[in-house]
Design an enzyme around this catalytic site. Sequence first.
Site, short mmCIF file in Angstrom:
data_model
loop_
_atom_site.label_atom_id
_atom_site.label_comp_id
_atom_site.label_asym_id
_atom_site.label_seq_id
_atom_site.Cartn_x
_atom_site.Cartn_y
_atom_site.Cartn_z
CB CYS A 386 -1.02 -0.04 1.12
SG CYS A 386 -2.48 0.92 0.69
CG HIS A 512 -3.74 -3.60 3.08
ND1 HIS A 512 -2.79 -3.10 3.94
CD2 HIS A 512 -4.36 -2.52 2.56
CE1 HIS A 512 -2.85 -1.78 3.95
NE2 HIS A 512 -3.80 -1.41 3.11
CD GLU A 514 -1.33 -6.23 4.97
OE1 GLU A 514 -1.04 -6.52 3.79
OE2 GLU A 514 -1.51 -5.06 5.36
N1 GLN Z 1 -2.00 6.66 2.69
C1 GLN Z 1 -2.09 5.92 1.49
C2 GLN Z 1 -3.43 6.09 0.80
O1 GLN Z 1 -4.38 6.49 1.41
C3 GLN Z 1 -1.79 4.44 1.73
C4 GLN Z 1 -2.76 3.77 2.65
C5 GLN Z 1 -2.26 2.47 3.21
O2 GLN Z 1 -1.06 2.20 3.24
N2 GLN Z 1 -3.18 1.65 3.70
O3 GLN Z 1 -3.55 5.81 -0.37
#
Ligand code: GLN
Length: 539
Positions: A386, A512, A514
């Site tokens: 992410c 994600h 995970e």
């Molecule tokens: N802050 C980033 C976004 O909003 C990544 C979010 C995250 O890592 N879950 O796109």
Amino acid sequence: MESASKTKYIFVTGGVTSSLGKGIISASLAKLLQARGYSVTIQKLDPYINIDPGTLNPYEHGECYVTDDGAETDLDLGHYERFLNTTTSQANNVTTGRIYQSVINKERKGEYLGETVQVVPHITDEIKHCIKILGETKNYDFVITEIGGTVGDIESLPYIEAIRQLKYELGKDSLVIHLTLVPYLSAAKELKTKPTQHSVKTMLEHGVQPDVLVCRTEKNLNQSLKDKIALFCNVDTSSVIESIDTSSIYKVPLLMKDEELDKVVLKKLNLDPHKKPDLSNWKIFLHRLENPKSIVHIGLVGKYVELVDAYKSIIESLIHSGTNNECEVKLKLIHSEQINEKNIKGKLKDLSGIIVAPGFGDRGIDGKILTAEYARKNKIPFFGICLGMQCAVVEFARNVLKLKDAHSTEMNKNTSHPVIDIMEEQKKVSVKGGTMRLGAYQCDIDPKSKTFSIYNQKHISERHRHRYEFNNNYLDDFEKMGMKASGINPDAHLVEIVEIVDHPWFVGVQFHPEYKSTVANPHPLFNSFVKASLNFINK
Ligand code: GLN
């Protein structure tokens, strides 16, 4: 398959102190029941007023776990999914905020017209509804409901009252497991049962007699201690279950089996306790976990490293994939705020694989971008998750595409090269809770990519939680220079996966992975990343 003719409801409460591991006990009992062929789901009721933990800082609440249906939930739901290999949903995590919101909405619609709306019965009815709906709509044999917090807390009261009422209504189809602490006083060289007695008394004051006591302890409870607890707490001795500290949460189902927690529960619910649970695959996993053939050092670069709960699912995914690769993953948590050009080599040099963690906001962002550069140049396996993926994109833009001030508009609104930009549908959003791109989205994988050889599948689905995204205006430039979009969302054409073609293992994912790794199904990306890290040492 076994089946209980009617859904049985098991309530798990906690006493004496928080952090005793109600989530792990609930997941372990669920595992034992599932291993006997029953269908089980677990639910967590959290007594705080936030609608969900999505707006909570990880320092307050650890990781926010996301379900397929896009619910931002308590991290215990991650344990439930990892233990049971089944998915959870919005209905599996309910907070006081959500309960009140629903009651107040009903009041405004006039559903209680003429009545005074009160904690009892309206709030407690709503709690009972949230518990029973799981059994009624999905026909589970067991619904295990874990009540967050500790009995005696002001905010837990409506939940304990709802359990009192439900126990009365459901009779033999329900029971209460109360988890307490039996502390060891080293000066007296004794385990002490008094806190447990008091905690059960508190339950009794609220009209709830626990049926089973699970006693967390650092030393074995002998028979006379169990007898004493049983005598003071109105339970039979066989219902006093020891839960001794252990090196891995994954051993707890077997410890609970040795203590016969599942048998005691089945007997009390008038179900056959004789059939043995089939834990053969679980035991294979544990055997591999305890007998690794090698060690691999992996770094996790993030801004919450003093707090392992903030990265719970990533840490567990590495345990699953380490086990899958028959190696032990030694994880080094590295604070991104403390990484700079001068010290980066010293901090990262002993690692065979590097993960840059998800996150929000610009604290520690430069350390994350430097880490991506270090891994790219030194050909160290790199996994950006992410925000970690977004950092890898920014780094590539700055140093390979030579777009010097390239950035994400989350960090720099005025960058001349917004290679990561806010998603179109997010531009109008001002409300914070539950408004990100959340939950499962489809992704199509390019069959000519390395990512395809990892998933071995053209269409995948992964869970998201973000507002920003790869800016497709730059895609051609990235691809020309060797960073390829290997996974694309088929509907919105958003870039979900990038990889560097000329690198042994450099993958960034906007989602994600995970959240989907379980003991039974370690995630292919984590498996492949750990394998690449092992190859890196061998080289
Ligand atoms: N802050 C980033 C976004 O909003 C990544 C979010 C995250 O890592 N879950 O796109």
